[in-house]
Design an enzyme around this catalytic site. Structure first.
Site, PDB file in Angstrom:
ATOM      1  N   ASN A 186      -9.192  -2.189  -0.304  1.00 18.72           N
ATOM      2  CA  ASN A 186      -8.903  -3.574   0.109  1.00 18.72           C
ATOM      3  C   ASN A 186      -7.957  -3.572   1.301  1.00 18.72           C
ATOM      4  O   ASN A 186      -8.188  -4.243   2.308  1.00 18.72           O
ATOM      5  CB  ASN A 186      -8.236  -4.360  -1.030  1.00 18.72           C
ATOM      6  CG  ASN A 186      -9.075  -4.400  -2.286  1.00 18.72           C
ATOM      7  OD1 ASN A 186     -10.270  -4.125  -2.230  1.00 18.72           O
ATOM      8  ND2 ASN A 186      -8.474  -4.730  -3.405  1.00 18.72           N
ATOM      9  N   ASP A 187      -6.877  -2.810   1.170  1.00 16.26           N
ATOM     10  CA  ASP A 187      -5.921  -2.772   2.270  1.00 16.26           C
ATOM     11  C   ASP A 187      -6.373  -1.844   3.386  1.00 16.26           C
ATOM     12  O   ASP A 187      -6.128  -2.117   4.553  1.00 16.26           O
ATOM     13  CB  ASP A 187      -4.540  -2.342   1.747  1.00 16.26           C
ATOM     14  CG  ASP A 187      -3.784  -3.531   1.185  1.00 16.26           C
ATOM     15  OD1 ASP A 187      -3.782  -4.585   1.848  1.00 16.26           O
ATOM     16  OD2 ASP A 187      -3.223  -3.426   0.088  1.00 16.26           O
ATOM     17  N   GLU A 213      -3.947   3.556   2.095  1.00 17.94           N
ATOM     18  CA  GLU A 213      -4.234   2.180   2.494  1.00 17.94           C
ATOM     19  C   GLU A 213      -3.982   1.956   3.971  1.00 17.94           C
ATOM     20  O   GLU A 213      -4.312   0.907   4.511  1.00 17.94           O
ATOM     21  CB  GLU A 213      -3.328   1.207   1.711  1.00 17.94           C
ATOM     22  CG  GLU A 213      -3.496   1.296   0.221  1.00 17.94           C
ATOM     23  CD  GLU A 213      -2.646   0.303  -0.537  1.00 17.94           C
ATOM     24  OE1 GLU A 213      -3.207  -0.644  -1.080  1.00 17.94           O
ATOM     25  OE2 GLU A 213      -1.405   0.492  -0.584  1.00 17.94           O
ATOM     26  N   ARG A 270      -1.417  -2.528 -11.904  1.00 18.72           N
ATOM     27  CA  ARG A 270      -0.672  -3.250 -10.863  1.00 18.72           C
ATOM     28  C   ARG A 270       0.587  -3.841 -11.503  1.00 18.72           C
ATOM     29  O   ARG A 270       0.526  -4.883 -12.147  1.00 18.72           O
ATOM     30  CB  ARG A 270      -1.518  -4.382 -10.288  1.00 18.72           C
ATOM     31  CG  ARG A 270      -2.719  -3.934  -9.486  1.00 18.72           C
ATOM     32  CD  ARG A 270      -3.439  -5.165  -8.940  1.00 18.72           C
ATOM     33  NE  ARG A 270      -4.338  -4.853  -7.847  1.00 18.72           N
ATOM     34  CZ  ARG A 270      -5.658  -4.787  -7.950  1.00 18.72           C
ATOM     35  NH1 ARG A 270      -6.239  -5.000  -9.114  1.00 18.72           N
ATOM     36  NH2 ARG A 270      -6.399  -4.524  -6.891  1.00 18.72           N
ATOM     37  N   HIS A 280      -3.477 -11.997  -4.872  1.00 12.03           N
ATOM     38  CA  HIS A 280      -3.104 -11.759  -6.256  1.00 12.03           C
ATOM     39  C   HIS A 280      -3.287 -12.968  -7.152  1.00 12.03           C
ATOM     40  O   HIS A 280      -3.495 -12.822  -8.349  1.00 12.03           O
ATOM     41  CB  HIS A 280      -1.695 -11.185  -6.340  1.00 12.03           C
ATOM     42  CG  HIS A 280      -1.738  -9.690  -6.344  1.00 12.03           C
ATOM     43  ND1 HIS A 280      -0.895  -8.911  -7.061  1.00 12.03           N
ATOM     44  CD2 HIS A 280      -2.597  -8.851  -5.741  1.00 12.03           C
ATOM     45  CE1 HIS A 280      -1.209  -7.646  -6.884  1.00 12.03           C
ATOM     46  NE2 HIS A 280      -2.233  -7.584  -6.076  1.00 12.03           N
ATOM     47  N   CYS A 312      -9.777   2.739  -5.909  1.00 12.02           N
ATOM     48  CA  CYS A 312      -9.396   1.665  -6.839  1.00 12.02           C
ATOM     49  C   CYS A 312      -9.478   0.287  -6.186  1.00 12.02           C
ATOM     50  O   CYS A 312      -9.118  -0.712  -6.787  1.00 12.02           O
ATOM     51  CB  CYS A 312      -8.002   1.902  -7.407  1.00 12.02           C
ATOM     52  SG  CYS A 312      -6.730   1.881  -6.152  1.00 12.02           S
ATOM     53  N   ARG A 314      -7.111  -9.678   4.833  1.00 14.89           N
ATOM     54  CA  ARG A 314      -7.974  -9.701   3.646  1.00 14.89           C
ATOM     55  C   ARG A 314      -7.964 -11.054   2.948  1.00 14.89           C
ATOM     56  O   ARG A 314      -8.794 -11.318   2.097  1.00 14.89           O
ATOM     57  CB  ARG A 314      -7.561  -8.591   2.665  1.00 14.89           C
ATOM     58  CG  ARG A 314      -6.197  -8.787   2.048  1.00 14.89           C
ATOM     59  CD  ARG A 314      -5.732  -7.546   1.290  1.00 14.89           C
ATOM     60  NE  ARG A 314      -5.885  -7.704  -0.150  1.00 14.89           N
ATOM     61  CZ  ARG A 314      -5.398  -6.851  -1.046  1.00 14.89           C
ATOM     62  NH1 ARG A 314      -4.755  -5.768  -0.647  1.00 14.89           N
ATOM     63  NH2 ARG A 314      -5.576  -7.055  -2.326  1.00 14.89           N
ATOM     64  N   ARG A 320       1.203   2.033 -10.852  1.00 11.63           N
ATOM     65  CA  ARG A 320       1.612   1.889  -9.455  1.00 11.63           C
ATOM     66  C   ARG A 320       2.958   1.179  -9.391  1.00 11.63           C
ATOM     67  O   ARG A 320       3.176   0.195 -10.097  1.00 11.63           O
ATOM     68  CB  ARG A 320       0.558   1.086  -8.686  1.00 11.63           C
ATOM     69  CG  ARG A 320       0.896   0.965  -7.213  1.00 11.63           C
ATOM     70  CD  ARG A 320      -0.213   0.315  -6.440  1.00 11.63           C
ATOM     71  NE  ARG A 320      -0.306  -1.102  -6.718  1.00 11.63           N
ATOM     72  CZ  ARG A 320      -1.247  -1.902  -6.204  1.00 11.63           C
ATOM     73  NH1 ARG A 320      -2.176  -1.386  -5.412  1.00 11.63           N
ATOM     74  NH2 ARG A 320      -1.272  -3.182  -6.489  1.00 11.63           N
TER      75      ARG A 320
HETATM   76  C1  PEP Z   1      -6.242  -1.998  -2.457  1.00 15.16           C
HETATM   77  O1  PEP Z   1      -5.536  -2.320  -1.499  1.00 15.16           O
HETATM   78  O2  PEP Z   1      -7.425  -1.670  -2.354  1.00 15.16           O
HETATM   79  C2  PEP Z   1      -5.677  -2.007  -3.819  1.00 15.16           C
HETATM   80  C3  PEP Z   1      -6.345  -1.526  -4.844  1.00 15.16           C
HETATM   81  O3  PEP Z   1      -4.461  -2.565  -3.979  1.00 15.16           O
HETATM   82  P1  PEP Z   1      -4.203  -4.154  -4.075  1.00 15.16           P
HETATM   83  O4  PEP Z   1      -5.537  -4.850  -4.097  1.00 15.16           O
HETATM   84  O5  PEP Z   1      -3.409  -4.387  -5.301  1.00 15.16           O
HETATM   85  O6  PEP Z   1      -3.426  -4.406  -2.807  1.00 15.16           O
HETATM   86 MG    MG Z   2      -3.414  -2.535  -1.717  1.00 16.44          MG
END
Ligand code: PEP
Ligand code: MG
Length: 755
Positions: A637-638, A614, A479, A373, A685, A648, A515
């Site tokens: 991503n997750d 996720e 977010r 983040h 997303c 990640r 979210r």
């Molecule tokens: C993801 O995990 O792909 C996602 C969009 O959420 P974040 O990157 O905020 O964990």
């Molecule tokens: Mg995520």
């Protein structure tokens, strides 16, 4: 009583709080000024601040407006004792219309409380950490309304971090000093990873580490400076800090964080500044005295166990350095971040804001990953960022010239002229936003006319501008954790409501998906006080945190429901691992709606409720989930991280972090198919959504909605117009039939180049 408009203004008025530092020569007097401000705003006669001392487990009256001032430091009570102690024990407001009649009321002779009937106590908390209690009182019976309770809670929450710093300064003891050193290394070119695209060429400064180095000031002939010079330097320093704070406030209306006020507080602290002057009286010259006191504080702070409080060490060093610079006129070229490339071992969101406010040109980060983040925040601020493991960068000579090619993830040290020109020319092209806008189609469609919904991910409200410029068809993911991460306490329902309202107003007529809090893993709230976890990605993350701390969850849901009134707003739950979790969350939403109805408040009564896909567990039960949810949003991503067991944020396993692993792709297909079977919207997303290399494949899998950081919209618009769905479907079939990653890599590369 005052009206609601005043309430709202007060909550957002950070400037007024910052103004309290003027002419407050000590922490005690600063607290005293807070009490005066609060009585004025709450239109009551008494406001008192009690600080909590954990060692003695005692609340001590530290400042009061309205009660007898000799009671300050005299009135002490245990946690749970009296209505004040009860508020802290139960971590909730205690409001009594006729307090003296309450059996829990604790009477202290001589304090002058006899005439006050109405009593309202609110705990001052940073997350779950007890800082103290703030109390207001009035002679009138039944004076405080439920709205007053809300407002007073919001004020208290807003002041918590500042009061905590004051408490710390009041209670610090002397301890021993620490010194650190790093080794130099010979470096020319480093390949790192792109955290935020962009190019910067500038001299470097190592964040934090460089601040411990007071050597250049030690060498100054300090005898030439007088006490008067020190006073002038103090004034100048304070003005600079106020200027920085104002700049942050003007840019980040949604985060109203008191980033620099901790430093202003230090300048006001009798312990800090008083010690400097007393050392001068003992014979040290002003620079020596400042250096000695700063080093003493650094030592004290470094002894503190709480990691969040220990971080304040950087504030002390920062303020000491700034003060010395203003005193001696010596420009510490390795200190100021303006137009520099900052190299940091670790950064917190507030550090990022500080760097931004000082107009840093680029950042090199030695920890974390591109989807962390901090990286996402840096991207929102348009600062080029490269992430690398090369610790030797910390030993770079201050003011070394570095060219940061964050598009490529490259770091050039002392670059030669030709490389510099080439990269800077390319950057010039990239900056051409006008031409980027020309890539935007009004109704994004494939070559063969299939409509695809391209939406924006929003991290900070400032991202809305680009999202609108690039014609995002709504917000696919907001977010919400950013306002939580940037400040130093949980934002109240009211504060969140204002933020979400601005979000909704910023995208008129379009769909918005908000979210709920997704903290944990790489998104650490330094103040939540729930301790370090051995394995935070598998810990109390996201929805697990919300379902455990329902007070935080409820405040957020109420704020979203209220802000969504009259709009199409979806609520998205992150990191759902079972149907049970979703149903629990849904039940709480329904309870919030029922409560809002009782309170007669306006809210959206038919919010769409969806989940982030996720976790592999959800993919396995996707049909059961599809029966219950309104929509799916795939967080690749997750999903990639948890399916492949690859962190990640860990640079050393980045080559294994592959969203096109056959397992991930087959999971995507399962989710899309379940969505089709049950008529549920499915979108992506995660970062996969903005990579043109994956676009054809995702369309071929049946995805028709993508949400991404707005900056990526132009190139996805452009790529979309070059693809035909039939070819995409063929590509997806071919890819899904493969079992080896290497083969899929080849096919995708080939397809991408063929377009
Ligand atoms: C993801 O995990 O792909 C996602 C969009 O959420 P974040 O990157 O905020 O964990
Ligand atoms: Mg995520």
């Amino acid at each position: 009583m005052f009206n609601k408009r005043d309430h709202t203004r007060l909550i957002c008025d950070v400037g007024e709080i910052a103004g309290l530092f003027h002419d407050a020569p000590s922490m005690e007097e600063f607290l005293q000024k807070i009490t005066a401000m609060v009585t004025r705003h709450m239109e009551c006669e008494v406001c008192s601040i009690y600080l909590y001392y954990a060692d003695e487990k005692e609340l001590v009256l530290k400042a009061t407006k309205g009660l007898n001032s000799v009671s300050v430091n005299q009135v002490r009570m245990k946690i749970g004792e009296g209505l004040t102690g009860l508020a802290l024990k139960e971590k909730r407001p205690i409001c009594e219309g006729q307090a003296k009649g309450n059996p829990n009321f604790r009477f202290f002779p001589g304090i002058g409380e006899e005439k006050y009937e109405s009593f309202l106590a609110v705990p001052i908390l940073r997350g779950s950490i007890e800082i103290g209690v703030m109390v207001i009182q009035s002679q009138k019976k039944d004076y405080f309304s439920s709205e007053d309770v809300q407002v007073f809670r919001a004020i208290t929450a807003q002041l918590a971090a500042t009061i905590e710093t004051a408490r710390l300064l009041i209670t610090l003891d002397d301890q021993r000093a620490i010194v650190s050193a790093t080794l130099p290394a010979d470096l020319k070119f480093i390949i790192g990873r792109c955290g935020a695209e962009g190019v910067a060429c500038a001299r470097t400064v190592v964040v934090n580490e460089s601040l411990t180095d007071m050597k250049q000031f030690e060498m100054v002939d300090g005898s030439q400076y007088s006490e008067k010079d020190l006073h002038t330097a103090l004034e100048k320093t304070e003005q600079q800090l106020e200027g920085l704070q104002a700049r942050i406030e003007s840019v980040f209306k949604d985060v109203t964080a008191l980033i620099f006020t901790a430093q202003i507080l230090m300048l006001k602290d009798k312990g800090f500044i008083g010690s400097v002057f007393s050392l001068i009286r003992d014979g040290l010259n002003p620079p020596q005295a400042v250096i000695q006191v700063v080093q003493g504080y650094v030592t004290k702070f470094s002894m503190i166990e709480d990691a969040y409080l220990r971080e304040k060490i950087y504030d002390v060093k920062d303020v000491g350095r700034r003060l010395l610079e203003n005193l001696t006129g010596l420009s510490a070229s390795d200190y100021d971040y303006q137009d520099k490339i900052a190299i940091a071992r670790e950064l917190f969101p507030s550090d990022v804001l500080k760097l931004f406010s000082q107009k840093v040109k680029g950042i090199i980060l030695l920890s974390g990953g591109v989807t962390s983040h901090v990286a996402i925040l840096v991207r929102s601020l348009n600062i080029p960022l490269v992430i690398t493991n090369e610790l030797a960068l910390l030993s770079l000579e201050p003011t070394t010239e570095v060219l940061l090619d964050a598009f490529m993830g490259h770091i050039h040290i002392n670059p030669d002229a030709s490389i510099k020109t080439k990269i800077l020319q390319r950057e010039e092209l990239n900056r051409n936003i006008g031409s980027l806008k020309r890539m935007i189609q009004d109704h994004p469609r494939t070559k063969d006319g299939i409509a695809v919904k391209l939406m924006a991910n929003i991290n900070l409200l400032g991202d809305l501008k680009a999202a609108n410029e690039f014609k995002a068809e709504g917000i696919g993911l907001y977010r919400t954790e950013f306002p939580f991460m940037i400040r130093s306490n949980f934002p109240s329902e009211e504060e969140q409501y204002l933020i979400y309202q601005r979000l909704v107003e910023g995208m008129p007529g379009k769909d918005i998906t908000i979210r709920t809090l997704d903290i944990g893993g790489d998104k650490v709230l330094t103040y939540s006080g729930y301790g370090r976890e051995e394995n935070p990605f598998l810990g109390l993350r996201s929805i697990r945190f919300s379902l455990k701390h329902t007070d935080v969850f409820i405040a957020q849901l109420r704020a979203i429901l209220r802000a969504g009134e009259g709009r199409r707003v979806g609520i998205l739950f992150p990191m759902i691992s079972s149907l049970d979790e979703f149903l629990d969350a849904k039940k709480i939403v329904q309870e919030c709606m029922a409560q809002l109805k009782i309170e007669g408040k306006k809210f959206i009564d038919n919010p769409h409720l969806g989940i982030m896909v996720e976790l592999p567990s959800v993919v396995e039960i996707i049909d059961d989930m599809a029966r219950e949810v309104d929509f799916f949003s795939i967080g690749t991503n997750d999903l990639t991280q948890y399916m492949l067991g690859v962190d990640r944020t860990n640079d050393s396993v980045a080559q294994m972090y592959l969203p096109h692993h056959p397992a991930v792709l087959r999971a995507l297909k399962k989710v899309v198919d379940a969505g089709l079977r049950y008529g549920r919207d499915v979108s992506i997303c995660g970062d996969m959504a903005h990579d043109p290399k994956y676009l054809g494949l995702l369309l071929g899998l049946g995805i028709r909605t993508l949400s991404m950081d707005a900056r990526y919209l132009p190139r996805i618009h452009e790529s979309l117009g070059q693809l035909s769905i039939l070819e995409c479907e063929q590509l997806a079939r071919e890819v899904l039939s493969q079992s080896q990653i290497s083969r899929i890599t080849q096919i995708l590369e080939h397809a991408h180049h063929a377009v």
